[in-house]
Design a protein around this motif. Sequence first.
Motif: not given
Length: 304
Positions: A21, A24, A27-28, A47-50
Amino acid sequence: MGFNFDFDLDRELFKELFNHWSNLNESHFAAKQLSGGITNRLLKVSVEEENGNMVHVTVRIYGPNTECVINRDRELQAIPHLSAAGFGPKLLGTFENGMVQSFIHARTLDASDMRKPKLAAEIAKQLKSFHQVDIPGSKEPQLWNDIFKFLKKASNLTYDDCKQQNVYNKISFKEVETELIKLKELTGQLEAPVVFAHNDLLSGNLMLNDDEGKYPSKDEQYHFFRHYLNPEKPNEVSDNDLEALYVETTCYMLVSHLYWGLWALIQEKISDIDFDYLEYFFLRYNEYKRRKNGCFSLAKSYLS
């Protein structure tokens, strides 16, 4: 309830704990405070991952000075073993004043849930398994060591707030000590087994995928006991075994009131969580006194 997430500080924590992470940006990440904790603060961090996947973790931030009443080393030692046995979240990482764990997608129970026969039976079955988990370390019972440690600490407090101090001054710690000594003597005669126990198994600490007078009746307790003592054949549990466990749990219910009452006095001094711990002490201690005579009579009748 929302939480003011200090991204610059806390993202660095996540970078250190989770290398994947580290690239990141803000915004994630999103964080929300979970309600209910009166010892620690709990955050749900998303958490928004890639690749677009959403990952949720729980961040447990220890309350100030809680290491005075909680053995954090022992807690961290136990969590992986409990997790491997299927209890609670997985430990993902630790930091100076807390830990990161996997997020459990479930709701917490309330007191009325615990009286439902089907749920009570499942809780009993799971509790039996929990008590059988082998946790490395000392097998010496810690309950009485802890409670007398609480008593010593709780009886030597001063509060900055005059009203709190006046309320505190009304507590007779000599009386509390006398009650503890009598309880220790009584429970010592029961020869209760020593197990690795949760010690705070109220409804809010039980999770399920899916205000007064809510203490279970004797019949409801017996239903629970049958499924604890013999999960596979609950109806084959003997009346003698049921009575023995009923007496044992009734006596240790009294211990619980004094244990958490003294804990509350210490929390009132050290915690910054908005909770009336002084009122909680009197709630638990008054309930102890209300139930004391009946419990002692039950135990003495059984032991005679």
